[in-house]
Design a protein around this motif. Sequence first.
Motif, PDB file in Angstrom:
ATOM      1  N   GLU A 532      32.925  -8.608  10.303  1.00 50.87           N
ATOM      2  CA  GLU A 532      33.953  -7.621  10.670  1.00 50.87           C
ATOM      3  C   GLU A 532      33.427  -6.237  10.293  1.00 50.87           C
ATOM      4  O   GLU A 532      33.063  -5.991   9.140  1.00 50.87           O
ATOM      5  N   GLN A 534      34.545  -2.284  10.439  1.00 50.49           N
ATOM      6  CA  GLN A 534      35.753  -1.475  10.606  1.00 50.49           C
ATOM      7  C   GLN A 534      35.446  -0.013  10.282  1.00 50.49           C
ATOM      8  O   GLN A 534      34.769   0.296   9.301  1.00 50.49           O
ATOM      9  N   TYR A 536      37.382   4.153  10.445  1.00 52.93           N
ATOM     10  CA  TYR A 536      38.681   4.794  10.244  1.00 52.93           C
ATOM     11  C   TYR A 536      38.733   6.099  11.040  1.00 52.93           C
ATOM     12  O   TYR A 536      39.253   7.113  10.582  1.00 52.93           O
ATOM     13  N   THR A 582      38.063  -1.875  15.008  1.00 54.33           N
ATOM     14  CA  THR A 582      37.523  -3.019  14.264  1.00 54.33           C
ATOM     15  C   THR A 582      36.847  -3.963  15.245  1.00 54.33           C
ATOM     16  O   THR A 582      37.437  -4.364  16.247  1.00 54.33           O
ATOM     17  N   CYS A 584      35.245  -7.653  15.503  1.00 51.21           N
ATOM     18  CA  CYS A 584      35.232  -8.953  14.820  1.00 51.21           C
ATOM     19  C   CYS A 584      34.361  -9.920  15.613  1.00 51.21           C
ATOM     20  O   CYS A 584      34.515 -10.044  16.833  1.00 51.21           O
TER      21      CYS A 584
END
Length: 599
Positions: A532, A534, A536, A582, A584
């Motif tokens: 994963e 991620q 911001y 994100t 995945c």
Amino acid sequence: MSQTQPPITIPPADSIAPLDSVLCTDELRHRPSRPPNFSLENRAMSRLAQAHADSPETILQTLVDTIMEVCAAGSAGISLLKTDERGANFHWPAIAGAWKQFIGGYNPRNFSPCGDVLDLNRPLMFRDVESRYPYFAPVVPRVEEALLVPFYVCSQAVGTIWAVHHDAEHRFDAEDQRMLESLSKLASSAYQTHLTLEMIKREAEARESAAIGNNWLASIVDSSDDIIVSKSLDGIITSWNKSAERVMGYTSDEAVGRHITLIIPPERHSEEFGILERIKRGERVDHFETVRRRKDGSLVDLSLTISPVKDSAGRVVGASKIARDISVTKNLERVTRENEDRLRSLAASLEDQVRTRTAELMQRSVEMEQQAEQLRALSTQLLASQDDERRRIARELHDSAGQIIAALGMNLAGVETHAKFNPPLSSALEDTQDLLRQLNREIRTTSYLLHPPLLDETGLPGALRWYIDGIKKRSGLDVELLVAEDFERLPADVELTLFRIVQESLTNIHRHSGSARATIRLTREASSVQLEVQDYGKGLPPESSHAPGMRPRMGVGIMGMRERVRHIGGKMTVESSPKGTTVCVKLPLSATADAAATS
């Protein structure tokens, strides 16, 4: 309302509601009307004809009983105008249904629905009758709708026949009006015959009475809209009314005295002989549909009702035939059948076309799937070739270019001992050595980015830490790696795939997201490994937005990531919002792959 009812008081004219306030006749033209039921009408006509033949004195009660059936009314009756010591009133000699208890009652000639019908000389339909005629207020069940048509005797209106609905769920339509008028004509004729017979009884001269009755009967027959023909038991025509002349084309003089086969096609002669045999046995033939031939040779569809005619001793001496032209109905049925056949043929044709087109589309779908599979295979080959090429270039840079740079360093070191007494040369040589060392670092970094040797030597976590340290130094991106310390080795293709996804994701974050930090989570289960990444930042650009159920439009990098994941049999999802994105990835692990990784 009965024979003992008190006199009806007529209120002052200024307190009587206007006639228009209780009439709703015009609604008959706008209400949906059921189609004509000629079979029901024929049965009603035959019932009246039989009553006329057997017991004329019951014709009025038979009429109202028949109206109840054909109009599905709550009550039905007949009102006849009569003048006695109470003045001119409408008397009710026959009633059926809920109001049957009021037989023998009356209402005023000049203050009643019947009087309004005679004044206007046309059918009328009423509602809320008590608002104009207060004497209806106590009558139960009350009137919801009442349909009245004039009743004629010798072309003079002498009363009305009427049907009443007592509940709001039932409504009259134009077919009810037509049926009432049709039954009224036949009942009027029968009632005339009844009156004639009564007159005959009162006449002293039987011959004169018989002649009057015959004249009445002839008038009735000639005024009917239906074909009415009588014949002997031998099939010889004895009477031929105006409707028979109009429909069949033969005048009365041309038809009377000739055999009934005059109007029967040769192929249907046996049909007539069978009918005559039934008539001789005293049987009646109801609603027999057949075809007859006109004078001009054209054919007409008819519905026949044939009754035996008996003499005073009860012997069958002939037959009375009532025929109705049903050509319009038959033509409609024929057109309907043709249209149904045409629609069935069209539907079958369309179904064949749809089947053919569906097969074509399915074949096209198979071809497109095959092409897509070929493209996926080519994409996999290209990715594999790209990885191989990167590995080869990295090895070349490390081995060839690295050795050349090392040789250059040694040569420069040898020159350095001779240049110590030449300050300018010594300075230039030192700058050259710095540039050579910088070139060596760049080549090593490029070689590692193309194919990090730590990926082969220590595994995925070590390679990721090295790459994250480098990207922090090059871009300032703060990356947090969350991975277990005892994370075991994975199959080589799985490790390479996950490293490339991290590499592409961090590059996208640095270039596009505007995020200053990112988080990488690497976890492993018994049969799978999950990655994963991620950020911001601001999320994917607007052109990547997509409708529900549709894949977002991604860049080439993400498409390459998807192809790598698909090649290994894994799953990849991208979730994006204004608060960040994100990526995945979940890849399967097999026991064989684990063994290969450990080896």
